[in-house]
Design an enzyme around this catalytic site. Structure first.
Site, PDB file in Angstrom:
ATOM      1  CG  HIS A 258      -6.645   7.388  -0.142  1.00 56.84           C
ATOM      2  ND1 HIS A 258      -7.921   7.024  -0.318  1.00 56.84           N
ATOM      3  CD2 HIS A 258      -5.947   7.248  -1.263  1.00 56.84           C
ATOM      4  CE1 HIS A 258      -8.060   6.485  -1.495  1.00 56.84           C
ATOM      5  NE2 HIS A 258      -6.802   6.729  -2.104  1.00 56.84           N
TER       6      HIS A 258
ATOM      7  CG  ASP B 158      -7.660   1.301  -8.189  1.00 57.51           C
ATOM      8  OD1 ASP B 158      -6.421   0.568  -7.847  1.00 57.51           O
ATOM      9  OD2 ASP B 158      -7.573   2.470  -8.188  1.00 57.51           O
TER      10      ASP B 158
ATOM     11  CG  HIS C 206      -9.367   5.336  -7.540  1.00 55.86           C
ATOM     12  ND1 HIS C 206      -8.339   5.385  -6.918  1.00 55.86           N
ATOM     13  CD2 HIS C 206     -10.236   6.300  -6.864  1.00 55.86           C
ATOM     14  CE1 HIS C 206      -8.289   6.100  -5.910  1.00 55.86           C
ATOM     15  NE2 HIS C 206      -9.519   6.617  -5.921  1.00 55.86           N
TER      16      HIS C 206
ATOM     17  CG  ASP D  51      -2.046   2.098  -4.856  1.00 58.09           C
ATOM     18  OD1 ASP D  51      -2.069   3.033  -5.626  1.00 58.09           O
ATOM     19  OD2 ASP D  51      -3.115   1.335  -4.714  1.00 58.09           O
TER      20      ASP D  51
ATOM     21  CD  GLU E 278      -4.530   6.220  -5.375  1.00 62.13           C
ATOM     22  OE1 GLU E 278      -5.451   5.583  -6.103  1.00 62.13           O
ATOM     23  OE2 GLU E 278      -4.403   6.617  -4.399  1.00 62.13           O
TER      24      GLU E 278
ATOM     25  CE1 TYR F 133      -9.574  -1.137  -3.544  1.00 62.73           C
ATOM     26  CE2 TYR F 133     -11.018  -0.812  -5.351  1.00 62.73           C
ATOM     27  CZ  TYR F 133     -10.045  -0.821  -4.828  1.00 62.73           C
ATOM     28  OH  TYR F 133      -9.044  -0.190  -5.675  1.00 62.73           O
TER      29      TYR F 133
HETATM   30 FE1  FEO Z   1      -6.307   4.140  -7.436  1.00 60.67          FE
HETATM   31 FE2  FEO Z   1      -5.036   1.206  -6.211  1.00 60.67          FE
HETATM   32  O1  FEO Z   1      -4.963   2.904  -6.778  1.00 60.67           O
END
Ligand code: FEO
Length: 398
Positions: free
Chosen positions: A24, A164, A145, A82, A80, A192
Site C-alpha cells: 500500500h 506487525d 497496526h 496479508d 489485515e 518498516y
Molecule cells: Fe498490518 Fe502485515 O499487516
C-alpha cells in the site's frame, strides 16, 4: 518447503514473497515474508495465516509436520489481508474448535469475511489459554497496526508473537536475526517502523512501558514479517523505544523537487550551510528517492528542510504526494525550514511551511523564495538558511 523449528514443538510455517514490490504505497524492494507459526501440543494451534497467494506454501509446510485437519485452534493476531487472506480456506479445511482473536479482531473478521458461524473465542489479556504443555497469554495492541491487533505470548518458551510490530519487509531464505546482514536488517526495521508505525508512536511508547512493567521475559520475538529475533530481541526493542520517543540523530535532510534546477541549486547551498555548522545532512531529490525510503530517513532525522518550485500556484506533484504521505504518518520533534524558486506567484514555500506547521515542526525561518534562477546573493541566503537550521539543531542539543 521445509518448516523451520523455533523451539521444541513450535515451527515457522509461513511463506516468502520474493516478488512483492509495493505494500500500500510502501516500496518493498527486498520482498517480504508472511509468517505463520504452528504449535504442536494437545491443542494444535496455528498462529496467523498468510496472504492468499501464498496459501499453498503454508499448507505444504504444515503438512510436513501434521495433517492440517488436526489443527484445533487458529490464533488471529491481526486481520489485515496479508495475514488473514488464507483464513477462510483454512477454516473451511480445518473446521477449528476456536478462532482466537481480540474483541476488535472478531468485529473485523466478521466485517471482512462475513461468517457469523465461525467459532470466535475472544482473547482477554490476563486470561490464559492452555494448549496442554504450553500456555498462551495475550496483549491487546490496538493500532499496531490496526484496531484488532494483538500479541500472543507462549509463557513456557518465552516467545512473543508480535504480529506487525518488530517486523521488516525482508524476503530471505534465512529465518533468524543472526543469519542476515545486520545493516540490511536495521535498514528494513527502520523503514518498516517509519512507514507503518510512526503515526502510532504514542501507543508504541505505552506498549514498551507495559512490557517493561510486566517484566516480560523475551527469549524470542516472532513478528509476522521478516526474521525472528532469537539472538538480539533487545535490538528491536531499543530501536522501537527510541523511535517511539521521536528521538532523532541530530542530522538534517533536504528533501526537494525541482523544475528547472533552480530549487536544486538552492538545495545544494542549504547543504553547504549545514556543513558549515558541522551538521551531517542528506540531499533527497524526490525524483530519485521513493517516498517510503525518504520516510525511513525522516524517522532518524532531527531537521527537515523542504524545497519545491511553484507550479500552477501550488507544489510540484511529487512534493504534494510526499507531503500528503508524511502528514499522514505525522513524524514529531523536527526542526523545519522551506525554500524554493518561482516564476510569478510563488506559493510553494508558504504551502511547505503550512504542512510543517500542521505537523508541529519547529520552523526556524519564514522561508526563502527566489525568482526564476538564483544569483550569487540568493545562493548566499541559502547558505545562511542552512546555517540557521544547523544552529537551531545545535541549540536544541539533539
Ligand atoms: Fe498490518 Fe502485515 O499487516
Amino acid at each position: 518447503m521445509n518448516p523451520v523449528k523455533l523451539t521444541e514443538n513450535i515451527y515457522w510455517v509461513g511463506a516468502v514473497d520474493w516478488d512483492v514490490r509495493d505494500f500500500h504505497g510502501y516500496s518493498t524492494n527486498r520482498g517480504t515474508t508472511y509468517n505463520a507459526f504452528l504449535i504442536m501440543d494437545e491443542k494444535i494451534t496455528l498462529i496467523d495465516t498468510v496472504k492468499i497467494s501464498k496459501k499453498s506454501d503454508m499448507l505444504a509446510r504444515i503438512k510436513e509436520i501434521v495433517d492440517p485437519e488436526k489443527i484445533d485452534y487458529i490464533v488471529v493476531n491481526h486481520v489485515e489481508m496479508d495475514h488473514s487472506g488464507s483464513l477462510p480456506d483454512m477454516v473451511e479445511l480445518i473446521k477449528p474448535e476456536k478462532i482466537i482473536c481480540s474483541k476488535m479482531g472478531e468485529k473485523a473478521l466478521r466485517q471482512h469475511f462475513h461468517h457469523d458461524d465461525w467459532p470466535y473465542a475472544i482473547a482477554t489479556p490476563g486470561e490464559d489459554i492452555s494448549l496442554g504443555a504450553k500456555t498462551l497469554s495475550f496483549l491487546e495492541t490496538r493500532m499496531l497496526h490496526w484496531p484488532d491487533s494483538m500479541f500472543t505470548y507462549v509463557k513456557e518458551d518465552k516467545i512473543l508473537f508480535s504480529s506487525d510490530a518488530f517486523g521488516e519487509h525482508l524476503g530471505t531464505s534465512e529465518r533468524f536475526d543472526d543469519e542476515v546482514d545486520q545493516a540490511i536488517l536495521m535498514e528494513e526495521l527502520t523503514k518498516y517502523y517509519a512507514n507503518i508505525l510512526t503515526l502510532y508512536s504514542p501507543l508504541v511508547k505505552k506498549l514498551i512501558a507495559k512490557v517493561q512493567e510486566m517484566n516480560l521475559e523475551l527469549k524470542m520475538i516472532a513478528p509476522d514479517h521478516g526474521v525472528i529475533w532469537r539472538s538480539n530481541p533487545g535490538m528491536a526493542l531499543q530501536a522501537y523505544d527510541k523511535w517511539s520517543q521521536g528521538k532523532g540523530d541530530g542530522n538534517a535532510l533536504i528533501i526537494y523537487d525541482t523544475m528547472w534546477h533552480s530549487t536544486e541549486m538552492m538545495a545544494k547551498e542549504v547543504g553547504a550551510g549545514l556543513q558549515d555548522e558541522g551538521i551531517s545532512y542528506k540531499l533527497l531529490n524526490l525524483r530519485y528517492n521513493h517516498r517510503s525510503d525518504v520516510m525511513r530517513e525522516v524517522l532518524n532525522a532531527s531537521a527537515i528542510v523542504l524545497g519545491c518550485s511553484t507550479l500552477n500556484n501550488g507544489l510540484l506533484p511529487r512534493m504534494a504526494g510526499f507531503l500528503m504521505y508524511m502528514r499522514g504518518l505525522r513524524p514529531t520533534n523536527k526542526i523545519g525550514a522551506a525554500f524554493g524558486s518561482f516564476g510569478w506567484s510563488g506559493e510553494a514555500v508558504k504551502l511547505l511551511n503550512e504542512a510543517m506547521t500542521d505537523m508541529k515542526f519547529d520552523i526556524v525561518d519564514d522561508g526563502l523564495k527566489v525568482k526564476y534562477v538564483p544569483e550569487e546573493g540568493d545562493l548566499g541566503q541559502c547558505i545562511e538558511l542552512g546555517r540557521k537550521v544547523g544552529q537551531a539543531l545545535k541549540a536544541k542539543k539533539i
